[in-house]
Design a protein around this motif. Structure first.
Motif, short mmCIF file in Angstrom:
data_model
loop_
_atom_site.label_atom_id
_atom_site.label_comp_id
_atom_site.label_asym_id
_atom_site.label_seq_id
_atom_site.Cartn_x
_atom_site.Cartn_y
_atom_site.Cartn_z
N ASP A 235 103.05 -17.55 -7.73
CA ASP A 235 104.43 -18.41 -7.78
C ASP A 235 105.32 -17.45 -6.84
OD1 ASP A 235 106.91 -19.74 -8.00
OD2 ASP A 235 106.17 -20.59 -9.73
N TYR A 236 105.80 -17.98 -5.63
CA TYR A 236 106.84 -16.97 -5.06
C TYR A 236 108.19 -17.18 -5.55
CZ TYR A 236 107.62 -21.43 -2.44
OH TYR A 236 107.65 -22.71 -1.95
N VAL A 237 108.59 -18.30 -6.26
CA VAL A 237 109.93 -18.32 -6.72
C VAL A 237 110.04 -17.43 -7.97
CG1 VAL A 237 111.47 -19.78 -8.09
CG2 VAL A 237 110.28 -20.66 -6.36
N GLN A 238 108.98 -17.22 -8.86
CA GLN A 238 108.88 -16.16 -9.75
C GLN A 238 108.90 -14.80 -9.15
OE1 GLN A 238 105.15 -16.32 -12.20
NE2 GLN A 238 105.90 -14.87 -13.60
N MET A 239 108.26 -14.62 -7.96
CA MET A 239 108.20 -12.97 -7.38
C MET A 239 109.50 -12.83 -7.03
SD MET A 239 105.93 -11.81 -4.23
CE MET A 239 107.38 -12.55 -2.94
N PHE A 240 110.26 -13.94 -6.63
CA PHE A 240 111.91 -13.33 -5.88
C PHE A 240 112.85 -13.27 -7.34
CE2 PHE A 240 110.83 -16.35 -2.23
CZ PHE A 240 110.40 -15.17 -1.44
N ASN A 241 112.38 -14.01 -8.36
CA ASN A 241 113.06 -14.12 -9.59
C ASN A 241 113.11 -12.31 -10.26
OD1 ASN A 241 114.51 -16.35 -9.18
ND2 ASN A 241 113.07 -17.38 -10.74
N GLU A 242 111.97 -11.88 -10.34
CA GLU A 242 111.53 -10.87 -10.88
C GLU A 242 111.51 -9.60 -10.24
OE1 GLU A 242 108.25 -11.90 -13.22
OE2 GLU A 242 108.92 -13.55 -14.04
#
Length: 336
Positions: free
Chosen positions: A53-60
Motif C-alpha cells: 500500500d503506497y499510502v502506508q509506505m508514504f506515511n511510515e
C-alpha cells in the motif's frame, strides 16, 4: 542522506534501483507493489522495507523522493499522495494514461510545488545533447526516425503490454520516447506539434482478444515551426534499431540510440555538419544513470531547472501520442 521509495517493481524499477544503490548519500528505504510475492523478493534483494500500500509506505517511511514505476494507468494516486507530503516524484513514462489524468497530475504538481520529472531518458543521452548543441537555434526542415524491436514476439514479455486498453500500445509505450527526443531537438523551447497522421498494421501479428494493439506504425508529423517528421515503429522486428536523423542544407545528423543490438543505454552521433564529417561515440555513457543522477542533484539542490523533462512539457509529448493513437483508430489526420 536522501531517502527514496519505489512504487512498482518491474524491469525499469530494478534498472533504476541498481543504479541508485551505487550512489553516495542515497538510501532506498522502501518499495511498494500490489504483488506481495514480487515485492518481498525485491525488498529482500535490495535490503529495503516492503509495502503493498503506497499510502502506508508514504506515511511510515519519511521519504524525500519516490520513483513512480507503475503501469501507465496507475499514476495519479501515488503522485497525489506523494505531493501532499512534499515528496519529489520521478515518474516513468508515459506521464499518464490519458490527458484528463495528466492535466490533473500537472495541477497537483504545480499547486504543491514539488520537484517532478518524467523518465524520457533520451534527453540525457550524449548524442541528443551534442546534436542539440550543434543545431542551436537553426531550423530543422526534416526529421526521419525509427524504432523497431521484437517486444511483441518475446514470449517472456508481460502480456498486458499487448492490450491497448492497459498499455496504449507501441505508440504510447515506446514511440513516445523518440517523439519526445525529437520535440526536444526541434525547438529550444517547446517543440510544439500542429498536425499528425498515423497508420497502424497487423501484417506480422494479427489482432486477437488478448493482442489488441497494432504491431507496426508509421507516424507523420508537422510541427508548428514548419519541421516535418516521419517516424516508423514496430514491435515485431528484431534486432532492436532506434535512431533519429536531422536533415537540412547545413547538416545531416544521425543520432543512434542503441548502436549495438540490445544496448539500451548509450548513443552515437554521426553525419556531416557544415561540410565536416562528425563522429561522437558515447560508449561510456549510461543515459538512464545520467538521468537519475541529474534528478538526484535537482532534489538535493531544489533546482527544478536541472530537470530536462518537467511534467508540464512531458504532458505535451503525451498529448501528441494520444492523438496518434486516435488517428490510427479513426483512420484520418488529427490537429493537435
Amino acid at each position: 542522506m536522501l531517502k527514496i521509495g519505489v512504487v512498482g517493481t518491474g524491469w525499469i524499477a530494478t534498472r533504476h534501483m541498481d543504479a541508485l544503490i551505487k550512489e553516495e548519500g542515497v538510501q532506498i528505504a522502501a518499495v511498494c507493489d500490489i504483488n506481495e510475492k514480487r515485492v518481498q523478493e525485491i525488498a529482500s534483494k535490495y535490503g529495503v522495507v516492503p509495502f503493498t500500500d503506497y499510502v502506508q509506505m508514504f506515511n511510515e517511511s519519511n521519504l524525500d523522493m519516490v520513483l513512480i514505476c507503475t503501469p501507465p494507468g496507475i499514476r495519479i494516486g501515488p503522485i497525489s499522495e506523494a505531493a501532499k507530503r512534499g515528496i519529489a516524484c520521478f515518474i516513468e513514462k508515459p506521464p499518464a494514461f490519458n490527458e484528463e489524468e495528466a492535466v490533473e497530475i500537472n495541477r497537483v504538481i504545480e499547486e504543491t510545488g514539488i520537484l517532478a520529472g518524467v523518465g524520457f531518458m533520451y534527453r540525457y543521452s550524449g548524442a541528443v545533447e551534442k546534436a542539440k548543441e550543434l543545431i542551436g537555434d537553426t531550423a530543422v526542415p526534416i526529421i526521419r526516425s525509427v524504432y523497431v524491436c521484437g517486444l511483441a514476439i518475446n514470449p517472456d514479455w508481460p502480456k498486458w503490454f499487448f492490450n491497448k486498453s492497459l498499455s496504449g500500445g507501441p505508440l504510447l509505450d515506446q514511440a513516445i520516447h523518440v517523439i519526445d527526443a525529437s520535440r526536444y531537438l526541434v525547438d529550444q523551447t517547446s517543440g510544439d506539434i500542429a498536425e499528425l497522421q498515423a497508420f497502424g498494421s497487423n501484417l506480422s501479428i494479427p489482432k486477437t482478444d488478448e493482442f489488441t494493439i497494432e504491431d507496426s506504425h508509421v507516424l507523420n508529423i508537422r510541427y508548428k515551426n514548419g519541421t516535418i517528421q516521419n517516424h516508423t515503429q514496430s514491435w515485431a522486428i528484431n534486432p532492436n534499431y532506434a535512431n533519429i536523423e536531422l536533415i537540412s542544407n547545413d547538416f545531416h545528423l544521425k543520432i543512434d540510440l542503441n548502436p549495438e543490438p540490445y544496448a539500451y543505454y548509450r548513443s552515437k552521433l554521426t553525419g556531416v555538419y557544415k561540410n565536416t564529417p562528425i563522429h561522437y561515440d558515447f560508449k561510456d555513457e549510461d543515459f538512464y544513470v545520467t538521468e537519475m543522477k541529474t534528478f538526484l542533484e535537482a532534489v538535493r539542490t531544489n533546482n527544478k531547472d536541472l530537470i530536462r523533462s518537467p511534467y508540464y512539457d512531458a504532458l505535451k509529448t503525451l498529448r501528441v501520442m494520444l492523438h496518434a493513437n486516435k488517428s490510427v483508430e479513426e483512420n484520418k489526420g488529427v490537429l493537435v
